[in-house]
Enzyme design. Structure first.
Site, mmCIF file in Angstrom:
data_model
loop_
_atom_site.group_PDB
_atom_site.id
_atom_site.type_symbol
_atom_site.label_atom_id
_atom_site.label_comp_id
_atom_site.label_asym_id
_atom_site.label_seq_id
_atom_site.Cartn_x
_atom_site.Cartn_y
_atom_site.Cartn_z
ATOM 1 N N LYS A 1 -28.897 8.357 35.537
ATOM 2 C CA LYS A 1 -30.273 7.882 35.601
ATOM 3 C C LYS A 1 -30.380 6.708 36.552
ATOM 4 O O LYS A 1 -29.384 6.005 36.699
ATOM 5 C CB LYS A 1 -30.839 7.493 34.227
ATOM 6 C CG LYS A 1 -29.954 6.678 33.297
ATOM 7 C CD LYS A 1 -29.439 5.320 33.659
ATOM 8 C CE LYS A 1 -30.294 4.232 34.127
ATOM 9 N NZ LYS A 1 -29.538 2.966 34.382
ATOM 10 N N TYR B 1 -35.141 3.595 30.085
ATOM 11 C CA TYR B 1 -34.736 3.906 28.709
ATOM 12 C C TYR B 1 -35.935 3.840 27.764
ATOM 13 O O TYR B 1 -36.033 4.616 26.814
ATOM 14 C CB TYR B 1 -33.677 2.914 28.223
ATOM 15 C CG TYR B 1 -32.331 3.065 28.863
ATOM 16 C CD1 TYR B 1 -31.427 4.033 28.412
ATOM 17 C CD2 TYR B 1 -31.930 2.241 29.903
ATOM 18 C CE1 TYR B 1 -30.181 4.165 28.991
ATOM 19 C CE2 TYR B 1 -30.679 2.374 30.489
ATOM 20 C CZ TYR B 1 -29.816 3.328 30.028
ATOM 21 O OH TYR B 1 -28.579 3.464 30.603
HETATM 22 P P1 NAD Z 1 -21.364 0.097 40.258
HETATM 23 O O1 NAD Z 1 -21.925 -0.801 41.281
HETATM 24 O O2 NAD Z 1 -20.411 -0.475 39.269
HETATM 25 O O3 NAD Z 1 -20.652 1.357 40.933
HETATM 26 C C1 NAD Z 1 -21.254 2.066 41.988
HETATM 27 C C2 NAD Z 1 -20.201 2.886 42.698
HETATM 28 O O4 NAD Z 1 -20.809 3.533 43.811
HETATM 29 C C3 NAD Z 1 -19.045 2.029 43.234
HETATM 30 O O5 NAD Z 1 -17.825 2.686 43.000
HETATM 31 C C4 NAD Z 1 -19.337 1.980 44.733
HETATM 32 O O6 NAD Z 1 -18.158 1.850 45.504
HETATM 33 C C5 NAD Z 1 -19.984 3.340 44.960
HETATM 34 N N1 NAD Z 1 -20.782 3.414 46.183
HETATM 35 C C6 NAD Z 1 -20.773 4.469 47.017
HETATM 36 N N2 NAD Z 1 -21.559 4.227 48.080
HETATM 37 C C7 NAD Z 1 -22.067 3.001 47.921
HETATM 38 C C8 NAD Z 1 -22.947 2.192 48.704
HETATM 39 N N3 NAD Z 1 -23.454 2.639 49.856
HETATM 40 N N4 NAD Z 1 -23.261 0.983 48.237
HETATM 41 C C9 NAD Z 1 -22.772 0.521 47.063
HETATM 42 N N5 NAD Z 1 -21.934 1.240 46.276
HETATM 43 C C10 NAD Z 1 -21.575 2.474 46.698
HETATM 44 O O7 NAD Z 1 -22.598 0.756 39.498
HETATM 45 P P2 NAD Z 1 -22.599 1.465 38.078
HETATM 46 O O8 NAD Z 1 -22.966 0.475 37.031
HETATM 47 O O9 NAD Z 1 -21.373 2.262 37.906
HETATM 48 O O10 NAD Z 1 -23.891 2.416 38.234
HETATM 49 C C11 NAD Z 1 -23.821 3.645 38.945
HETATM 50 C C12 NAD Z 1 -24.944 4.570 38.438
HETATM 51 O O11 NAD Z 1 -24.752 4.780 37.046
HETATM 52 C C13 NAD Z 1 -26.347 4.004 38.600
HETATM 53 O O12 NAD Z 1 -27.229 5.023 38.973
HETATM 54 C C14 NAD Z 1 -26.718 3.487 37.218
HETATM 55 O O13 NAD Z 1 -28.101 3.554 36.940
HETATM 56 C C15 NAD Z 1 -25.934 4.444 36.327
HETATM 57 N N6 NAD Z 1 -25.556 3.828 35.044
HETATM 58 C C16 NAD Z 1 -25.910 4.452 33.906
HETATM 59 C C17 NAD Z 1 -25.594 3.898 32.681
HETATM 60 C C18 NAD Z 1 -25.967 4.616 31.403
HETATM 61 O O14 NAD Z 1 -25.836 4.032 30.334
HETATM 62 N N7 NAD Z 1 -26.392 5.870 31.492
HETATM 63 C C19 NAD Z 1 -24.915 2.677 32.615
HETATM 64 C C20 NAD Z 1 -24.540 2.066 33.819
HETATM 65 C C21 NAD Z 1 -24.874 2.655 35.030
#
Ligand code: NAD
Length: 380
Positions: free
Chosen positions: A146, A230
């Site tokens: 999401k 959410y």
């Molecule tokens: P994060 O910043 O920790 O990780 C993002 C990942 O994407 C990293 O590994 C990064 O290297 C990679 N990436 C690839 N191309 C990139 C770019 N151009 N710029 C920046 N990063 C890049 O983020 P996260 O917390 O893991 O979130 C990722 C996704 O998961 C989001 O869409 C977020 O909404 C979703 N999420 C959902 C939940 C849930 O409870 N459902 C919880 C956290 C995150």
């Protein structure tokens, strides 16, 4: 500080304060001693489906990887990452071949890999459409985190790509599988308390560290896209089959404009449903709130915290606390359900169409705020 151990990989980070952290290793022995694996091998005598995580940031490392050790119907068999070093660490920790490590630009090559059935896209929001479409073109089923994308137009393109390649698409809406929300949906369906006519709540935290979530280019918007979604989900669950028809919204003046340069800091909105139900909600990156309340003529449910996975969801009703048994991982249940849908050719309860519906609501909320709180009908 949150520390998640998963046989070799450790995520050290504080999710609320920016979800920034770092990846390090511990010995497999130490990991096994502290968190014994509870992988269940049984899959009705059939092969577990293979999942590749696309994006190895905080959520993959802290939640989805560990969840894939608990799933019955599928397991982690590959990754898509910009970092071959990180990929190698994951391959070692999860025991899959280094040939199953792909770069984002190589996703087309997934097509020839029978180990991978499902790609789980966990990259920043504005990259979801690109990565989902690439996975679909490689004929892999897809779970997308999401928000589904950053516009309805992107959602349409993703749905079209999945249809054209005959693959399923679901959204990582883990709360749709959470037992307290199952109970909310049951009340909405059976109307044993009457319909939920009044709703309120929201989702906020104080963002402290600079990150992609505060940049429109990668996030697509502010807290509404990231965590307000959410509350939209909860409201739609409480409404049951009744559609949201209109919104009015108001963006609050920024207290930290230098930090939230091109996204909203706080936004409040009202949702109207076709049966006359209403909800008043807010979301912010500069406040603290994790609550949802739904009221019917003969009963109410108050979720507080409403959206958490660590520590879980807590619910009070007019009859007292609702203490339901919850599974160890919301994410494992969500992923397993999708693998079952793929295996049985069944419809996911969190299909891409639901992600598109929520994106239409989000677009309407932004449109209302941009027009000074004008009532905007939701285009379906
Ligand atoms: P994060 O910043 O920790 O990780 C993002 C990942 O994407 C990293 O590994 C990064 O290297 C990679 N990436 C690839 N191309 C990139 C770019 N151009 N710029 C920046 N990063 C890049 O983020 P996260 O917390 O893991 O979130 C990722 C996704 O998961 C989001 O869409 C977020 O909404 C979703 N999420 C959902 C939940 C849930 O409870 N459902 C919880 C956290 C995150």
């Amino acid at each position: 500080m949150q520390i998640n151990r998963s046989a070799g990989l450790v995520w050290r980070g504080d999710e609320r304060n920016g979800r920034r952290g770092f990846l390090t290793t511990i010995s497999a022995g130490a990991a096994l001693l502290t968190f014994p694996r509870c992988a269940a091998a049984q899959f009705w005598g059939r092969r577990k489906l293979g999942v590749a995580l696309c994006g190895l940031g905080g959520y993959s490392l802290g939640q989805l990887g560990p969840a894939l050790r608990l799933t019955q119907n599928c397991k982690l068999r590959g990754v898509v990452t910009g970092s071959p070093e990180k990929g190698a660490l994951w391959a070692k920790s999860y025991g899959f071949s280094s040939t199953n490590i792909y770069h984002y630009d190589q996703m087309v090559e997934l097509a020839g890999n029978p180990d991978i059935d499902i790609v789980y896209v966990v990259t920043p929001n504005a990259l979801h459409a690109r990565h989902v479409i690439a996975a679909a073109k490689a004929r892999k089923h897809v779970i997308c985190e999401k928000p589904m994308a950053v516009s309805v137009a992107e959602c349409d393109a993703m749905l079209a790509a999945c249809r054209a390649n005959n693959v399923k698409l679901s959204i990582g809406y883990r709360l749709q599988f959470e037992p307290h929300y199952e109970e909310l949906k049951r009340h909405a369906r059976e109307k044993d308390w009457g319909a939920f006519a009044r709703m309120s709540g929201g989702h906020s935290y104080v963002m402290k560290q600079p990150q992609w979530r505060a940049e429109r280019k990668l996030a697509g918007g502010g807290p509404l896209m990231d965590i307000g979604i959410y509350t939209i989900q909860a409201a739609c669950m409480a409404a049951g089959d009744v559609a949201a028809v209109a919104v009015t919204a108001n963006e609050r003046p920024k207290q930290r404009p230098e930090f939230f340069r091109d996204i909203e800091e706080t936004i409040e909105w009202t949702m109207e449903f076709a049966d006359g139900a209403r909800g008043d909600f807010s979301t912010s990156y500069n406040d603290t709130l994790n609550r949802f309340r739904a009221e019917a003529a003969k009963g109410w449910m108050e979720f507080d915290p409403a959206y958490s996975y660590a520590g879980g969801v807590k619910v009070l009703t007019q009859a007292g606390p609702l203490d339901l048994v919850v599974p160890p991982s919301q994410q494992a249940v969500q992923i397993d359900d999708f693998a079952r849908c793929v295996r049985d050719d069944a419809q996911s309860r969190v299909a891409g169409e639901m992600g598109r519906r929520d994106m239409a609501i989000i677009e309407a909320i932004y449109a209302s705020a941009a027009q000074g709180g004008k009532r905007i009908e939701i285009k379906t």
